[in-house]
Motif scaffolding. Structure first.
Motif, PDB file in Angstrom:
ATOM      1  N   ALA A  81     -42.337  88.615 -95.383  1.00  0.00           N
ATOM      2  CA  ALA A  81     -41.075  89.480 -95.500  1.00  0.00           C
ATOM      3  C   ALA A  81     -41.159  90.276 -96.784  1.00  0.00           C
ATOM      4  O   ALA A  81     -41.258  91.465 -96.065  1.00  0.00           O
ATOM      5  CB  ALA A  81     -39.759  88.779 -95.256  1.00  0.00           C
ATOM      6  N   THR A  82     -41.734  89.896 -97.718  1.00  0.00           N
ATOM      7  CA  THR A  82     -42.142  90.939 -99.310  1.00  0.00           C
ATOM      8  C   THR A  82     -43.143  90.998 -98.739  1.00  0.00           C
ATOM      9  O   THR A  82     -43.899  92.850 -98.688  1.00  0.00           O
ATOM     10  CB  THR A  82     -42.640  89.972-100.481  1.00  0.00           C
ATOM     11  OG1 THR A  82     -41.112  89.990-101.044  1.00  0.00           O
ATOM     12  CG2 THR A  82     -42.395  91.027-101.477  1.00  0.00           C
ATOM     13  N   GLU A  83     -44.338  90.702 -98.117  1.00  0.00           N
ATOM     14  CA  GLU A  83     -45.483  91.638 -98.012  1.00  0.00           C
ATOM     15  C   GLU A  83     -45.208  92.396 -96.155  1.00  0.00           C
ATOM     16  O   GLU A  83     -46.549  92.792 -96.060  1.00  0.00           O
ATOM     17  CB  GLU A  83     -46.340  90.646 -98.073  1.00  0.00           C
ATOM     18  CG  GLU A  83     -46.461  90.317 -99.030  1.00  0.00           C
ATOM     19  CD  GLU A  83     -46.870  91.185-100.548  1.00  0.00           C
ATOM     20  OE1 GLU A  83     -47.599  91.817 -99.778  1.00  0.00           O
ATOM     21  OE2 GLU A  83     -46.543  90.898-101.606  1.00  0.00           O
ATOM     22  N   LYS A  84     -44.214  92.647 -95.729  1.00  0.00           N
ATOM     23  CA  LYS A  84     -44.365  92.688 -94.123  1.00  0.00           C
ATOM     24  C   LYS A  84     -44.564  94.017 -93.948  1.00  0.00           C
ATOM     25  O   LYS A  84     -45.925  95.215 -93.206  1.00  0.00           O
ATOM     26  CB  LYS A  84     -42.899  92.745 -93.501  1.00  0.00           C
ATOM     27  CG  LYS A  84     -42.923  93.622 -92.597  1.00  0.00           C
ATOM     28  CD  LYS A  84     -43.192  92.532 -91.289  1.00  0.00           C
ATOM     29  CE  LYS A  84     -43.228  93.000 -90.315  1.00  0.00           C
ATOM     30  NZ  LYS A  84     -43.314  94.133 -89.254  1.00  0.00           N
ATOM     31  N   ALA A  85     -46.007  95.277 -94.593  1.00  0.00           N
ATOM     32  CA  ALA A  85     -45.323  96.639 -94.818  1.00  0.00           C
ATOM     33  C   ALA A  85     -46.359  96.643 -95.074  1.00  0.00           C
ATOM     34  O   ALA A  85     -47.400  97.318 -94.268  1.00  0.00           O
ATOM     35  CB  ALA A  85     -44.586  97.329 -96.293  1.00  0.00           C
ATOM     36  N   PHE A  87     -48.494  94.467 -93.636  1.00  0.00           N
ATOM     37  CA  PHE A  87     -48.797  94.083 -92.193  1.00  0.00           C
ATOM     38  C   PHE A  87     -48.883  94.690 -91.572  1.00  0.00           C
ATOM     39  O   PHE A  87     -49.549  95.315 -90.672  1.00  0.00           O
ATOM     40  CB  PHE A  87     -48.405  93.028 -92.038  1.00  0.00           C
ATOM     41  CG  PHE A  87     -48.517  91.734 -92.887  1.00  0.00           C
ATOM     42  CD1 PHE A  87     -49.814  90.890 -92.317  1.00  0.00           C
ATOM     43  CD2 PHE A  87     -48.243  90.686 -93.684  1.00  0.00           C
ATOM     44  CE1 PHE A  87     -50.415  89.579 -93.126  1.00  0.00           C
ATOM     45  CE2 PHE A  87     -48.255  90.273 -94.214  1.00  0.00           C
ATOM     46  CZ  PHE A  87     -49.738  89.269 -94.439  1.00  0.00           C
ATOM     47  N   ASP A  88     -47.818  96.377 -91.558  1.00  0.00           N
ATOM     48  CA  ASP A  88     -47.444  96.981 -90.443  1.00  0.00           C
ATOM     49  C   ASP A  88     -48.599  97.890 -91.103  1.00  0.00           C
ATOM     50  O   ASP A  88     -48.985  98.890 -90.079  1.00  0.00           O
ATOM     51  CB  ASP A  88     -45.966  97.518 -90.968  1.00  0.00           C
ATOM     52  CG  ASP A  88     -44.748  96.573 -90.884  1.00  0.00           C
ATOM     53  OD1 ASP A  88     -44.678  95.523 -89.713  1.00  0.00           O
ATOM     54  OD2 ASP A  88     -43.879  97.477 -91.320  1.00  0.00           O
ATOM     55  N   ALA A  89     -49.105  98.223 -92.312  1.00  0.00           N
ATOM     56  CA  ALA A  89     -49.685  99.395 -92.245  1.00  0.00           C
ATOM     57  C   ALA A  89     -51.510  98.699 -91.723  1.00  0.00           C
ATOM     58  O   ALA A  89     -51.913  99.985 -90.827  1.00  0.00           O
ATOM     59  CB  ALA A  89     -50.606  99.504 -93.730  1.00  0.00           C
ATOM     60  N   ALA A  90     -51.596  97.789 -91.512  1.00  0.00           N
ATOM     61  CA  ALA A  90     -52.713  97.431 -91.106  1.00  0.00           C
ATOM     62  C   ALA A  90     -52.562  96.697 -89.631  1.00  0.00           C
ATOM     63  O   ALA A  90     -53.276  96.236 -88.853  1.00  0.00           O
ATOM     64  CB  ALA A  90     -53.165  95.988 -91.806  1.00  0.00           C
ATOM     65  N   GLY A  91     -51.320  97.198 -88.883  1.00  0.00           N
ATOM     66  CA  GLY A  91     -50.996  97.239 -87.587  1.00  0.00           C
ATOM     67  C   GLY A  91     -51.096  95.843 -87.179  1.00  0.00           C
ATOM     68  O   GLY A  91     -51.031  95.649 -86.378  1.00  0.00           O
ATOM     69  N   ALA A  92     -51.144  94.895 -87.809  1.00  0.00           N
ATOM     70  CA  ALA A  92     -50.269  93.257 -87.651  1.00  0.00           C
ATOM     71  C   ALA A  92     -49.180  92.932 -87.238  1.00  0.00           C
ATOM     72  O   ALA A  92     -48.336  93.103 -87.791  1.00  0.00           O
ATOM     73  CB  ALA A  92     -51.326  92.861 -88.729  1.00  0.00           C
ATOM     74  N   THR A  93     -49.057  92.340 -85.674  1.00  0.00           N
ATOM     75  CA  THR A  93     -47.979  91.434 -85.577  1.00  0.00           C
ATOM     76  C   THR A  93     -48.219  90.079 -86.719  1.00  0.00           C
ATOM     77  O   THR A  93     -48.838  89.430 -86.648  1.00  0.00           O
ATOM     78  CB  THR A  93     -47.946  91.394 -84.630  1.00  0.00           C
ATOM     79  OG1 THR A  93     -47.670  92.579 -83.972  1.00  0.00           O
ATOM     80  CG2 THR A  93     -46.411  90.709 -83.933  1.00  0.00           C
ATOM     81  N   ILE A  94     -46.525  89.676 -86.650  1.00  0.00           N
ATOM     82  CA  ILE A  94     -47.123  88.127 -87.663  1.00  0.00           C
ATOM     83  C   ILE A  94     -45.488  87.312 -87.047  1.00  0.00           C
ATOM     84  O   ILE A  94     -44.303  88.241 -85.811  1.00  0.00           O
ATOM     85  CB  ILE A  94     -45.927  88.605 -88.862  1.00  0.00           C
ATOM     86  CG1 ILE A  94     -47.049  89.266 -90.090  1.00  0.00           C
ATOM     87  CG2 ILE A  94     -45.623  86.606 -89.631  1.00  0.00           C
ATOM     88  CD1 ILE A  94     -45.894  89.317 -91.511  1.00  0.00           C
ATOM     89  N   ILE A  95     -45.906  86.602 -86.241  1.00  0.00           N
ATOM     90  CA  ILE A  95     -44.926  85.489 -85.261  1.00  0.00           C
ATOM     91  C   ILE A  95     -44.787  83.481 -86.117  1.00  0.00           C
ATOM     92  O   ILE A  95     -46.711  83.672 -86.269  1.00  0.00           O
ATOM     93  CB  ILE A  95     -45.452  85.392 -84.174  1.00  0.00           C
ATOM     94  CG1 ILE A  95     -44.773  84.528 -83.265  1.00  0.00           C
ATOM     95  CG2 ILE A  95     -46.633  85.230 -83.857  1.00  0.00           C
ATOM     96  CD1 ILE A  95     -43.120  84.757 -83.241  1.00  0.00           C
ATOM     97  N   GLY A  96     -43.871  83.384 -86.697  1.00  0.00           N
ATOM     98  CA  GLY A  96     -44.257  81.918 -87.505  1.00  0.00           C
ATOM     99  C   GLY A  96     -43.498  81.476 -85.964  1.00  0.00           C
ATOM    100  O   GLY A  96     -42.883  82.212 -85.391  1.00  0.00           O
ATOM    101  N   VAL A  97     -44.293  80.108 -86.776  1.00  0.00           N
ATOM    102  CA  VAL A  97     -44.287  78.843 -85.009  1.00  0.00           C
ATOM    103  C   VAL A  97     -43.557  77.558 -85.841  1.00  0.00           C
ATOM    104  O   VAL A  97     -44.861  76.962 -86.557  1.00  0.00           O
ATOM    105  CB  VAL A  97     -44.809  79.197 -83.890  1.00  0.00           C
ATOM    106  CG1 VAL A  97     -45.002  77.839 -83.657  1.00  0.00           C
ATOM    107  CG2 VAL A  97     -45.622  80.202 -83.418  1.00  0.00           C
TER     108      VAL A  97
END
Length: 208
Positions: A81-85, A87-97
């Motif tokens: 959550a802290t590093e979400k920006a 990942f967004d800048a890199a165009g990446a989606t995060i999904i935890g399972v």
């Protein structure tokens, strides 16, 4: 302080369970990432997550974790959550399972201390998605409770992160079991990899 101590106790119990599991054969870089659709939650609202649809937007970081509201998993979610920006800048989606129920994930995904509504987490109660990625699920154990004191009534998937390129192939596999990574290192390493995919300057193999 009490919550932190509880988290450490739960983390120790989960670690003992996962260490006792047979060695896994997680999918390696270069392999085609199995497509999946799963019930997921973001900011307390459930929806259907599709890996195929997410890959249309760019790379996807699929991270498997043992259980919501446990020490290491809480740290990992908070760090994502802290590093979400980034990942967004890199165009990446995060999904935890995880094998958590969607009800547990609705609370976890919206909790400001953890996912904080910034990315989704998906429910894999039978471990079918995990199995398709070569991961096994340890059986639940009576008496284990999360940091809130709520009983954990599901199995535990070993902490493993897959970075999947937009072409649908696995770029990197990060494992706490074989690579001895801390939960937060799954975040920092996967972030460095998706940034490398964006810039064309991939981190050294030892940093992936």
């Amino acid at each position: 302080m009490k919550t932190r101590i509880a988290g450490l106790k739960v983390a120790a119990a989960l670690l003992a369970l996962l260490v006792a599991m047979p060695a896994v054969a997680a999918l390696k870089p270069g392999a085609k990432a199995p497509d999946f659709t799963a019930e997921a939650s973001r900011a307390g609202k459930d929806f259907s997550f599709s890996l195929k649809e997410a890959l249309k937007k760019g790379p996807v970081v699929v991270y498997f974790y043992p259980a919501a509201y446990t020490g290491g998993c809480d740290l990992e979610a908070h760090t994502f959550a802290t590093e979400k920006a980034g990942f967004d800048a890199a165009g990446a989606t995060i999904i935890g399972v995880s094998a958590d129920s969607i009800e547990r994930l609705n609370a976890f995904s919206s909790d400001p201390k953890y996912c904080a509504g910034k990315f989704p987490v998906a429910s894999d109660p039978d471990g079918k998605v995990a199995a398709s990625y070569g991961l096994r699920m340890a059986a639940g154990q009576a008496g284990i409770k999360d940091v809130r004191g709520v009983a954990i009534d599901h199995g535990f998937i070993s902490r493993t992160t897959f970075v999947i390129g937009s072409d649908g192939r696995i770029v990197a596999t990060l494992s706490s079991e074989t690579d001895h990574l801390r939960p937060d290192q799954h975040v920092t390493r996967s972030l460095a990899i998706v940034q490398g995919l964006r810039t064309g300057k991939m981190p050294a193999a030892g940093d992936r």
